[in-house]
Design a protein around this motif. Sequence first.
Motif, short mmCIF file in Angstrom:
data_model
loop_
_atom_site.label_atom_id
_atom_site.label_comp_id
_atom_site.label_asym_id
_atom_site.label_seq_id
_atom_site.Cartn_x
_atom_site.Cartn_y
_atom_site.Cartn_z
N MET A 158 -2.78 5.18 -3.89
CA MET A 158 -1.58 4.37 -3.89
C MET A 158 -1.89 2.90 -3.64
O MET A 158 -1.24 2.00 -4.19
CB MET A 158 -0.59 4.88 -2.84
CG MET A 158 -0.03 6.27 -3.15
SD MET A 158 0.76 6.37 -4.77
CE MET A 158 2.15 5.28 -4.55
N ARG A 217 -0.91 -0.01 -6.22
CA ARG A 217 -0.17 -1.20 -5.79
C ARG A 217 -0.88 -2.47 -6.25
O ARG A 217 -0.25 -3.40 -6.75
CB ARG A 217 -0.01 -1.19 -4.27
CG ARG A 217 0.84 -2.33 -3.73
CD ARG A 217 0.89 -2.32 -2.20
NE ARG A 217 1.43 -1.08 -1.70
CZ ARG A 217 0.75 -0.22 -0.95
NH1 ARG A 217 -0.51 -0.47 -0.63
NH2 ARG A 217 1.32 0.88 -0.52
N CYS A 252 0.56 -5.24 -8.99
CA CYS A 252 0.80 -6.61 -8.52
C CYS A 252 -0.03 -7.64 -9.29
O CYS A 252 0.26 -8.83 -9.24
CB CYS A 252 0.49 -6.72 -7.03
SG CYS A 252 1.73 -5.97 -5.97
N ALA A 306 6.40 -3.95 -7.85
CA ALA A 306 5.45 -3.87 -6.73
C ALA A 306 5.50 -5.12 -5.88
O ALA A 306 5.38 -5.07 -4.66
CB ALA A 306 4.04 -3.65 -7.26
N LEU A 364 6.24 -5.61 -1.66
CA LEU A 364 5.37 -6.30 -0.73
C LEU A 364 6.06 -7.47 -0.03
O LEU A 364 5.46 -8.12 0.81
CB LEU A 364 4.12 -6.81 -1.46
CG LEU A 364 3.17 -5.71 -1.98
CD1 LEU A 364 2.01 -6.36 -2.72
CD2 LEU A 364 2.67 -4.84 -0.85
#
Length: 350
Positions: free
Chosen positions: A283, A287, A291, A325, A329
């Motif tokens: 994961m 991510r 990004c 994503a 964050l």
Amino acid sequence: MKPAYVSDLTPDTTITSFFLVSEKELRSTREGKSYLRLELSDRSGTMEARVWDNAVSLAPLFQRDDIVKVQARVESYKSRVQLAVDKLRLAEPAEVDLADYFPHTAEDVEQLYGRLREHAGAIKNPWLGRLVSGVIEDPAIAPRLKRAPAAKAMHHAFLGGLLEHIVSLCDLCRLAAQHYRELDLDLLLTGAILHDIGKLDELCYERAIHYTDAGQLLGHIIIGLEQVTERINAIEGFPPGYKTLIKHLLISHHGQYEFGSPKLPMFREALALHYLDDLDSKMGAARAALCAEGGEAGWTAFCAALNRRLLRLDQFGAGEAAPAASELLAKDHKPSPEAELKELKAKLFT
């Protein structure tokens, strides 16, 4: 702020900027002409570069982990940005801000460390609790733990990444133990906190992320096994059965022989630790891929850690889109760790 980052570069332009030299190699073409192959990076990414002219005379002027100023043409090679360097020199210290060159966890490191201490404090077994607290509270370890990456490239490959990964894994362990009540949470948390401790000495990360000599020759599993065994031996009366179980957690957490584990996971907690560690690693890689800039038509660029491209779900026409994503964050309105655990549990186990 430096003039241009890796993520800003587009083909068929000319740029002048500063980059960290992650790799450097003097090569020769088939015709025998020397050239420099470089890997240049900053906090936004990494790219390859070539110096075709005066390569032999320029090579001694800088080393790997130096920061250089380059004037270069931005080209596209196999769908990736690459630089053809026309001019290059070593940067002066006053010209650079090191924060421009090293990706860092978006989380608050001190808060992460506080959560790690909470996880360690939740271990009820006095032997395991004493071992784990002795490691993470060691003044020689704690500052490094707050800074270390979890890997060179595969997952959580940024400063603070190891701590972020360990805390996330501990969160998953506690959720798993609530669902699979036969699991020994004390053993599981001990394995989660200590499984990657050898990475503190496997990797060096002062200027760029590289393997140390010990990291190249031994790897973090062997390094961590030696370090934890030494810690256990220093605790008088430590139960030998627990010593064996902890050592097995460390050496089996990669799960397969071909991935570096000398033994397969052979009890429930070892099995759970492996799969939860693998999940968090995957994961984290996903991510990072989502990004990152690059890719096309709603897909990421190829992710080597996952051996595939990933669909950008926020750009996919399937009704209400999932958040991007980058939104996940975002620091604003971030829920508390307890709320995050509750939400994650609801998603995983309902």
